[in-house]
Structure formats: structure tokens, C-alpha cells
Motif scaffolding. Structure first.
Motif, short mmCIF file in Angstrom:
data_model
loop_
_atom_site.label_atom_id
_atom_site.label_comp_id
_atom_site.label_asym_id
_atom_site.label_seq_id
_atom_site.Cartn_x
_atom_site.Cartn_y
_atom_site.Cartn_z
N THR A 1 -3.57 -6.45 -12.97
CA THR A 1 -4.87 -7.18 -13.62
C THR A 1 -6.44 -6.66 -13.16
OG1 THR A 1 -3.51 -9.47 -12.38
CG2 THR A 1 -5.84 -9.77 -12.94
N CYS A 2 -6.70 -5.86 -10.96
CA CYS A 2 -7.54 -5.77 -11.73
C CYS A 2 -8.43 -4.65 -12.10
CB CYS A 2 -8.16 -5.57 -9.96
SG CYS A 2 -6.87 -4.26 -9.70
N GLY B 1 -5.16 -9.92 -8.60
CA GLY B 1 -3.77 -11.05 -8.85
C GLY B 1 -3.27 -11.01 -7.81
N CYS B 2 -2.75 -9.89 -7.34
CA CYS B 2 -1.65 -9.73 -6.09
C CYS B 2 -2.92 -8.91 -5.32
CB CYS B 2 -0.22 -8.48 -6.55
SG CYS B 2 -0.52 -6.91 -7.15
N ARG B 3 -3.23 -8.15 -5.69
CA ARG B 3 -4.29 -7.75 -4.90
C ARG B 3 -3.37 -6.36 -3.91
NH1 ARG B 3 -8.50 -10.81 -3.66
NH2 ARG B 3 -8.43 -12.73 -4.86
N LEU C 1 -7.29 0.88 -10.87
CA LEU C 1 -6.67 -0.40 -10.33
C LEU C 1 -8.20 -1.13 -8.73
CD1 LEU C 1 -2.92 -0.31 -9.92
CD2 LEU C 1 -4.42 -1.41 -11.44
N ALA C 2 -8.69 -1.27 -8.68
CA ALA C 2 -9.98 -1.68 -8.31
C ALA C 2 -9.54 -2.53 -6.99
CB ALA C 2 -10.55 -2.66 -8.43
N CYS C 3 -8.01 -2.44 -6.30
CA CYS C 3 -7.31 -3.03 -5.39
C CYS C 3 -7.27 -1.95 -4.60
CB CYS C 3 -6.18 -3.93 -5.28
SG CYS C 3 -5.11 -3.76 -6.52
N VAL D 1 -12.40 -0.44 -3.97
CA VAL D 1 -14.17 -1.04 -4.75
C VAL D 1 -13.76 -2.65 -4.10
CG1 VAL D 1 -13.88 -1.39 -6.98
CG2 VAL D 1 -13.50 0.58 -6.27
N ILE D 2 -12.34 -3.02 -3.80
CA ILE D 2 -12.00 -4.63 -3.96
C ILE D 2 -12.75 -5.02 -2.96
CG2 ILE D 2 -10.13 -4.32 -2.48
CD1 ILE D 2 -8.71 -6.77 -3.85
#
Lengths: 427, 94
Positions: free
Chosen positions: B45-46, B37-39, B79-81, B23-24
Motif C-alpha cells: 500500500t505504501c 496498510g500493514c506497515r 515501500l515507504a515502510c 521514511v514511514i
């Protein structure tokens, strides 16, 4: 209680509400903070102590280098054994520098942080090995100190994901973390005694809170209904005289001015350009003309040569779409374009449209490079940029007007509804 | 290659992506409102909310489950990442 104090002359805690003390430190020599901020007279690291009938709470600490002053003020008022709670409103090192040492001196104290602070706390305490316990709290959670109650407000992205505020219910004191703070150092400590800090207050907002305006508005919804007798931020003066005006100021600073002017229907498209021989300028004018013909879009045209970065950043913050025009000189866009595109960290660009255009002599790399930068800034590029070799022909000028119309149409939503973009086209 | 459609509700935009895309990768390119944030699946965050097509994302890893739990995630939050798109779905920032 409103007598003037001078915290440079002693290292005692300063009581400013019944059982509520400032135990922070002053840093008058600081001139640059976090690389991005300047301060003309230093800052303060505000930490607080709240005494309750069943124990005390420490709210935030100080930058590590100022630990000695912090502990001296703390010890002047409370025994480490009586500390029941340590609250961290924000985990940046300027507020948590003395934390590892405080946890060792008061091992029984429970640590309260926001839910999003967990990973940061672990990263911060890495060097001091060993297990540590903490409790995560969200909006509405309370910690009792007997006759005193701390209530938490989760205020994410003011200005980190972890940030929260802590409200002392009985005294009406809001420990606001970086919110309502500023880098302003004054030994008189209170807003009704210190020098004129209005500039520092607004400057701090502009660099720290401004990129998160929508989060500021969410936080204000929670803060405004509170009975506010005093606001105790993590930097700068304690706001004990008419604290609500600072809340009002935050609302003013976070409210769009342009929306008042244009209304909710009209969208703003701003075109910036630089031109060496007038060709890119000509393109800009034609694009503006094309875009201006689309209903519901207000176009503004600016030559970068004739303005200042700061005022252009203000324009960009309120714009819905940005176009940049640059010639290509030695394989690159020109410096004023990059200067502006590297000054946008202080504004929220989410959801804005972007685009680039320019005249060139040999190779015309500038347009693609500007588009890449805009993508890096998370702008959407609805139309591939427009490049024209040297002097535009009549057909090419029509292509400029058409490009302007297309971008404006994408902005006004006057395109195929629910158009599905292919992932490959996003690269 | 199999394709799937992901809709970002906050910006009302749908993207046709190859199955397996994270998704990211899509949300950053299209400028959707999910913040990173951290990815790398650690900071939370995501976090995003999956409105539709919950089952069309890859199953969360043990690590993602842990981070979601730490961040008090709701039932259909991811989490999108980390989440990869396998079929049609729609998401918005949590």
C-alpha cells in the motif's frame, strides 16, 4: 425485461441483460454492518454470472452464511464445468465468503483479482490449505468469454486498496463492486422497482467512499466515458434505469462546496472550543482575530456546546486548518472535544494543519493531549499549542493573537519558503 | 550522527533526519500523502516514487523486491515502510 421480480420466492438466477444474471443473496435482517454502518432494512450481497460462447464468468460471491442461496441461483443457470473465470472486484469477506467452496466446485476456473489484492487473497484463503492460482489484472486488461469481453478498471481505495470494477463491453454493464452500492434490501432488485433508497445510497457513500474522495474522482474519470446501460454494484439495487445519474451523484458528493464559495486562493481555518469560565472562549476569540488579519485566510469560530457532531465533521472535511480549544479538567481535555476528534474517520484529513489551545487551573494537560491526537490523525502541527493559566492577561491575549497569526501564516504559505523541519521537532 | 534531508513533494516539505530513519517514521509525523496498510512490507500500500536520490535509500530487501514486483512497481518505486534514508532524497506517493 422490466417486469417486477421477487427473489424471495425462488432461488433462480435473475437475468437482467442478455446472458447476464444476478446470483446473489438477500440479508433483510442485518442492522449493523462492519461496526460503522447501520441499515434500516438489511442489505444484499450481489454476485453475478455472465455467459459467453466459450464459458461463463462469476463476478464476486456472497457472505459465507449465504453461500447456499448463491450456489442454488448459480446452479439454476450454469454447470460448474462451464465456469471459466471468477472475478473478484473486492476481497472483503462479504463478497468472498463463498469463494473457497466455489474454487473447489469449479477447479478449472481462473481467478482474476487486482494487483493489490494479492496479499488479501492469501490471507483470506489461509484456512483452505493448498496451492491456488490467480491472475492479477490492471486497468485495460481483458478476459474473453468468446462473444463476451470483460474489461477491468483498477479503482483503488474505493474503498480498499484492492478494489476494481469490471465492465462487460458488449452489454454496457459495469460490475462496480462497492462503488454505487448501498445497504438496502429489496426483493424487487432493480432501482426502478424497489422502494426509495436515496438515503441509503448517500449514507453508504458518506461512510464508505467519503474518506477517499480524491480516489473517487480518479475512478469517475475512467467510468464516465463508458457506455453505461446498467450498473451492477455489490450491494443494493441494480441500477438499470438511468444509471448515469448515480455516477453524477458520486461526482456531486465528491466535489468541494467550500472551494466554490472561497475560490482557490482563500484557505479556511476553523476554530472549535469549549469553555468553562469563559477563559478558553476569550482565547479563541483573540486567536480568531489574529488569524483573521492574515490575507487569504477565512476564519470560522464555533463553540462546541452549540452544535452537532455531524455538522462539525462536515466543516472539518472542507477546512484547511483546525484549532481546538479546551480547558483542562481533571487532567484531560473535555469530552465534546474527544467526541469530535473520534468522529473523523469518515473524512480525509491529509494535509490539514492542526493546533490546540486552552486555559487551565492546575496543570493544563489538555493542549498536549489534543495535539497528540491530531498527530495521530496525521495532521501537521505548525505551532506548539498555547496554554494560559486561568484568566488571560493583556500580554497573554496578545500571545493569542500572535499564535493565530502564525497558524494563519503557515496556512497561507506566508512563512519562510522551503523551511526545513528538524525530525526531532516532529515528536 | 549523520543527517540527511528528505523532501515530500506532495506537501512540499523537507525534513532533516538522522541517517537510517525509515521514511514511514517521517511521513506519518509530517502528514505526507503516502498511505500505509500493514506497515510491515507485505501489502504494498505504501508504495512511493523516489524522484531524486534513489541511491540514498537503503537497498530493498528480497522481501521488498518481491512485494514491489507483485505490485507492478515502476523503476524507482519503493515501500515507504521499508526504505531507510541514508542521504538526501525526494519522494512522493506512487
Amino acid at each position: 425485461m422490466n417486469a417486477e421480480v421477487d427473489v424471495m420466492r425462488h432461488r433462480d438466477a435473475v437475468e437482467f441483460a442478455d446472458g447476464v444474471f444476478w446470483i446473489g443473496a438477500l440479508d433483510p435482517h442485518l442492522r449493523s454492518f462492519d461496526i460503522i454502518l447501520r441499515s434500516a432494512n438489511g442489505t444484499s450481497y450481489n454476485a453475478y454470472l455472465v455467459r459467453g460462447s466459450t464459458g461463463a464468468a462469476i463476478i464476486d460471491t456472497v457472505k459465507e452464511r449465504f453461500s447456499e442461496e448463491f450456489f442454488a441461483r448459480l446452479e439454476s443457470e450454469v454447470d460448474y464445468r462451464d465456469i471459466k473465470a471468477i472475478v473478484l472486484n473486492h476481497l472483503e469477506p462479504d463478497h468472498t465468503g463463498a469463494l473457497p467452496e466455489l474454487m473447489q466446485r469449479a477447479p478449472q476456473a481462473k481467478l482474476y483479482i487486482s494487483q493489490r489484492a494479492t496479499s488479501m487473497l492469501k490471507a483470506l484463503l489461509k484456512p483452505s490449505a493448498g496451492d491456488f492460482a490467480y491472475t492479477t489484472v490492471n486497468t485495460g486488461a481483458r478476459v474473453s468469454l468468446g462473444d463476451r469481453t470483460l474489461r477491468f478498471l483498477h479503482t483503488p481505495f474505493l474503498h480498499w486498496p484492492d478494489t476494481q470494477c469490471t465492465y462487460l463491453e458488449e452489454a454496457g454493464v459495469l460490475f462496480s463492486g462497492d462503488v454505487f452500492g448501498c445497504h438496502f434490501c429489496d426483493k424487487r432488485l432493480f432501482n426502478d422497482c424497489v422502494g426509495d433508497f436515496r438515503f441509503s445510497f448517500d449514507y453508504y457513500y458518506a461512510h464508505i467512499m467519503r474518506p477517499f474522495k480524491s480516489h473517487v474522482m480518479d475512478a469517475l474519470q475512467m467510468i464516465e466515458p463508458l457506455q453505461l446501460r446498467q450498473i451492477a454494484p455489490a450491494h443494493g439495487p441494480i441500477l438499470r434505469e438511468r444509471p448515469r445519474r448515480y455516477v453524477t451523484r458520486y461526482r456531486e458528493l465528491s466535489t468541494s462546496n467550500l472551494a466554490d464559495r472561497l475560490g482557490n486562493e482563500e484557505r479556511s481555518l476553523v476554530i472549535f472550543y469549549m469553555s468553562a469560565y469563559g477563559n478558553t472562549a476569550r482565547m479563541a476569540e483573540e486567536i480568531a482575530q489574529g488569524a483573521g488579519g492574515v490575507a487569504g485566510v477565512r476564519v470560522s469560530l464555533y463553540d462546541l456546546e452549540g452544535g452537532e457532531i455531524d455538522s462539525f465533521v462536515d466543516l472539518i472535511e472542507e477546512a484547511d486548518a483546525l484549532l481546538f480549544g479546551s480547558p483542562t479538567i481533571n487532567g484531560d481535555a473535555v469530552k465534546p472535544v474527544w467526541d469530535l476528534l473520534s468522529s473523523l474517520a469518515v473524512v480525509d484529513l491529509k494535509g490539514k494543519l492542526g493546533g490546540a489551545f486552552g486555559s487551565y487551573g492546575w496543570s493544563g494537560e489538555a493542549v498536549r493531549m489534543i495535539e497528540d491526537r491530531m498527530r495521530g490523525l496525521k495532521l501537521q502541527i505548525p505551532q506548539a499549542g498555547l496554554r494560559i493559566k486561568l484568566i488571560p492577561t493583556q500580554d497573554e491575549l496578545e500571545a493569542c493573537r500572535s499564535y493565530g497569526r502564525d497558524v494563519a501564516a503557515a496556512l497561507s504559505g506566508d512563512t519562510d519558503a522551503n523551511r526545513i523541519i528538524d525530525f526531532a521537532d516532529l515528536n | 550522527m549523520a543527517k540527511a534531508k528528505i523532501t515530500f513533494e506532495d506537501i512540499a516539505q523537507t525534513v532533516n533526519v538522522p541517517a537510517g530513519t525509515r521514511v514511514i517514521e517521517v511521513s506519518e509525523k509530517i502528514g505526507a500523502g503516502i498511505i500505509y496498510g500493514c506497515r510491515e512490507g507485505d501489502c504494498g500500500t505504501c508504495m512511493m516514487h523516489v524522484q531524486e536520490g534513489w541511491n540514498n535509500l537503503t537497498v530493498p530487501s528480497v522481501l521488498e523486491e518481491k512485494v514491489l514486483k507483485e505490485n507492478m512497481a515502476g523503476r524507482h518505486d519503493r515501500l515507504a515502510c521499508q526504505a531507510q534514508i541514508l542521504g538526501d532524497c525526494s519522494v512522493k506517493p506512487a
